[in-house]
Structures are given as C-alpha cells and as structure tokens.
Design an enzyme around this catalytic site. Structure first.
Site, PDB file in Angstrom:
ATOM      1  N   ASP A   1       0.822  -1.212   0.000  1.00 47.27           N
ATOM      2  CA  ASP A   1       0.000   0.000   0.000  1.00 47.27           C
ATOM      3  C   ASP A   1       0.858   1.265   0.000  1.00 47.27           C
ATOM      4  O   ASP A   1       2.025   1.230   0.368  1.00 47.27           O
ATOM      5  CB  ASP A   1      -0.891   0.022   1.258  1.00 47.27           C
ATOM      6  CG  ASP A   1      -2.249  -0.596   0.999  1.00 47.27           C
ATOM      7  OD1 ASP A   1      -2.388  -1.302  -0.017  1.00 47.27           O
ATOM      8  OD2 ASP A   1      -3.156  -0.385   1.815  1.00 47.27           O
TER       9      ASP A   1
ATOM     10  N   LYS B   1      -3.975   2.980  -2.930  1.00 44.58           N
ATOM     11  CA  LYS B   1      -5.244   3.553  -3.366  1.00 44.58           C
ATOM     12  C   LYS B   1      -5.243   5.077  -3.315  1.00 44.58           C
ATOM     13  O   LYS B   1      -6.237   5.704  -3.590  1.00 44.58           O
ATOM     14  CB  LYS B   1      -6.395   2.993  -2.524  1.00 44.58           C
ATOM     15  CG  LYS B   1      -6.701   1.541  -2.896  1.00 44.58           C
ATOM     16  CD  LYS B   1      -8.105   1.119  -2.550  1.00 44.58           C
ATOM     17  CE  LYS B   1      -8.257   0.784  -1.104  1.00 44.58           C
ATOM     18  NZ  LYS B   1      -7.643  -0.453  -0.655  1.00 44.58           N
TER      19      LYS B   1
ATOM     20  N   MET C   1     -10.748   9.476   9.106  1.00 44.37           N
ATOM     21  CA  MET C   1     -11.341   9.962   7.845  1.00 44.37           C
ATOM     22  C   MET C   1     -12.460  10.966   8.124  1.00 44.37           C
ATOM     23  O   MET C   1     -13.521  10.919   7.502  1.00 44.37           O
ATOM     24  CB  MET C   1     -11.872   8.768   7.025  1.00 44.37           C
ATOM     25  CG  MET C   1     -10.755   7.826   6.578  1.00 44.37           C
ATOM     26  SD  MET C   1     -11.347   6.162   6.081  1.00 44.37           S
ATOM     27  CE  MET C   1     -11.531   5.336   7.685  1.00 44.37           C
TER      28      MET C   1
END
Lengths: 225, 225
Positions: free
Chosen positions: B5, B27, B144
């Site tokens: 990642d 991502k 987030m």
C-alpha cells in the site's frame, strides 16, 4: 534499569543489556502486589539519580495500561519520557482468530471499554452503550469484564439482540490463549461452562461471525495476508 | 510476492527477500487507484499459482484497513492467511504526543470510528454517540473525518460541551506528522486555519488535556517510560 510487569514475556528480557538491573513490579500472580504509587515513585527517583529507566508492559501502555498515570508522575517531576505502542489484547485477540474489529459492511467502529471501573466511580450505563453500539454499528471490546459479566450481559441485552455473536478470549496473544464463541444471550453461561477466567477480553458484535465462519470452514491451502 | 500500500514506509521494503516481486497497489497519491476487488483477486490468483503472498499495509489491517474483506476473499477461495497487527494511527497519533487514550480518572474507554461510512450506508448518529461518550467517559477517535468535520462537530455539540479538548493529527506516525490542539467548539475553525488535510485523525475527550499540559510545561530531563 528495567521495571517489568508480570504480563511481559520473559523471552523479551534476553534482549536487555547484560548490565541492566531488572526489577519485577507485577501486580498479579505473585504473593505480593506492587502498588502503582510505588512504581511511579521508583521511576522518578531512579531517573533523577541518573538511571536510564525502561518500563516494560504487556499490551499497550495507553490502553488500560496506566501509562497515563505514569507519564503524569514523570511530567510532574520534570522528567521527559517516550512511550512505544504495543499491541493491546483487544486487537491481538480477535486478530489471532483472523477476524477484523471493523468492517465496511458490518462495523463502522469499535469501542474498547473497561468492565471494571475505578472503585467509587459511577458504573458504565451498559444499556445506553448497547443502544449506541447497535445504532452506530460498533464492535464492543470489553476488558476486565469477566467478574461483572452477568450484570454486563443483562444490561447489554436491553439494546442488542440476544443473538449478537460474541467471543471470549482468555490470555490473548500468550501461548496459553484459548477462546469460546457464543452469543450475547449465552455469554455468562459460556464463561461458566468453559471456565474462562481473567485476563480475558469479551468481543461482542457482528464481526464475530468471522470467527464462527472460520471454525465451520477450515481452510485448505496456505498464504499470508 | 509483496502487495504494498501507499502508506507503507519504503524503508520496510529493504527487508524484503531480494528475489521477491514487489507490486504497489496503493489507493491514494498516484495517478491511478487500484480497485479493492482487483487486489483481492490478485491475492487469490497468485496464491493459487503457488506464490507466497505478503500484503503490506500501513497501520492495522483490521482497524479500517479492509483486512476483513481481504480475509473473506481468501477464505472463500479456501486459502489460509495469517494477519499481523500493526499500530493503527488512532493509537500512534496520541501516543506520539505522550498522551493516553484511556485513563482511570478521565476515560473509561475509547471509540475508534470512521467519519466516512461506505457510500449509501446510513450515517452515524453523532448526537447519540456524543451523549454516550459523555456519559460513559469515552475518548472519541475519528478516522477519515476531515471532509465531514463541520457536520460531525455540529452534531457532537448536542452531547458534548464546546470546551471538550480536541486534537487533529495529520500523517500520524509519519515524518510529516503535524498536529493542532483545539476544542470541540473550535474544531472546524482550527482545521481550516491550520489547513489540516487527510489523512488525519481527530481525537476528542478529556485525555487531550495531556497534550495541552505537555505543550505548556516542556520537560527538563530525559527518561523512557
């Protein structure tokens, strides 16, 4: 100088400097328990005497590890300290069963909570917590909940279905780890039947279905994820 | 074979076997993002083709890391995997500021929750969560949450005082980490003024007073706790 808790794996100490003084200050298991205030005083006095003090704990010192109190004692004495995270049993336990604590489809978050607040404190409103966990899709991870599990179960049942999956994991991350899957409705019964004892974590929520799926379908080949 | 990642520190890859194939499947950040379904298919197909597959992530794969989905994909294909915990940013961030997430006197637990649920899911009832966090003395750690911070703040203010201490930590645990302390009432204003951006965690609760105390009283000498 190493101040070592009881839950620390003795193999860790093989990495200590050969000249280091090792002092066991565990609070469980032995004949005598070391009071928290004594440990804090020792950390302060030895540091002020010029020692390089390392405090070794199992798990994460800032999740139910009393690291906050120790940092405060050091700060009040004008001593700088750095803290290194460990893997808290609430994470290690479910991970060892290959099951996530959060999941985009089933759990938008996770609550780590003590089942055993400081004596004299008002107890947790488990009914309210259950309702919030239900509505917000939160996994519940209860530390130190075995002795109060009957009360906790009865109260949680006001906000969560009796069929909610649960697992009790004793000695999480240690070679002696063992667990039993159950439901919220059968929680106390399972703890008694399986004679699960402290230290254990209790995990309640839909993600626990992952543990059950694992037990029903043992995998065939091997990889690492 | 390593599937890596974007948030993984490149220095980690120096420990990889020299013969290992390294595939970056991040991502964020790059021009193209790799779909989750593609990553899962790749893990399955390469393992079935005989590869030893290692999936490297930043943080903890079972805390908002989509490890649960990947384990499910592997399990459905009959593949066994083992997961190793990392240090999730919600723990790493506050620890780097020498502050605990729980504290016997101030916080009986901690909630890790996403501010950004899966599209289409009913949003979190932040008012209810605020009331429960207040009553049960829970620290809130919101992942987030930057883009939704105005809404989250407004809703939390129905259950928590505007004076509740808060801290926003961007790039927790990375060399680029930075943070700003504030209060729940000033949260959105602080994020805008300090131009704090994703990835950040927002921590709200009385334990954050520890960060503020630290900034007011810089310590004098040095030790490790």
């Amino acid at each position: 100088m190493l101040l070592v808790d009881d839950l620390v794996n003795p193999a860790v100490l093989e990495h200590a400097n050969t000249g280091a003084r090792i002092v066991h200050v565990g609070k469980r298991g032995g004949c005598k328990s070391t009071p928290q205030a004594f440990i804090e005083k020792l950390m302060v006095s030895e540091t002020l005497a010029g020692e390089h003090v390392v405090r070794l704990k199992g798990g994460d010192p800032f999740i139910f590890g009393r690291g906050g109190e120790e940092i405060e004692a050091l700060r009040e004495a004008g001593i700088e300290a750095s803290v290194i995270n460990g893997i808290t049993s609430g994470l290690a336990g479910l991970t060892s069963l290959n099951t996530p604590l959060t999941h985009r489809n089933h759990a938008h978050g996770v609550v780590f909570i003590t089942g055993h607040a400081k004596p004299g404190d008002a107890g947790t409103d488990w009914r309210q917590l259950a309702q919030t966990a239900h509505d917000a899709k939160l996994t519940l991870v209860i530390y130190m909940g075995i002795s109060g599990s009957e009360h906790i179960q009865q109260e949680l049942l006001h906000g969560l279905p009796a069929s909610t999956p649960a697992v009790v994991i004793q000695n999480a991350s240690l070679p002696t780890q063992r667990h039993a899957t159950t439901t919220l409705g059968e929680l106390r019964h399972t703890i008694e039947r399986e004679q699960l004892a402290s230290p254990s974590i209790i995990v309640i929520g839909d993600v626990v279905r992952g543990v059950q799926a694992l037990q029903q379908h043992p995998p065939a080949s091997a990889a690492r994820a």
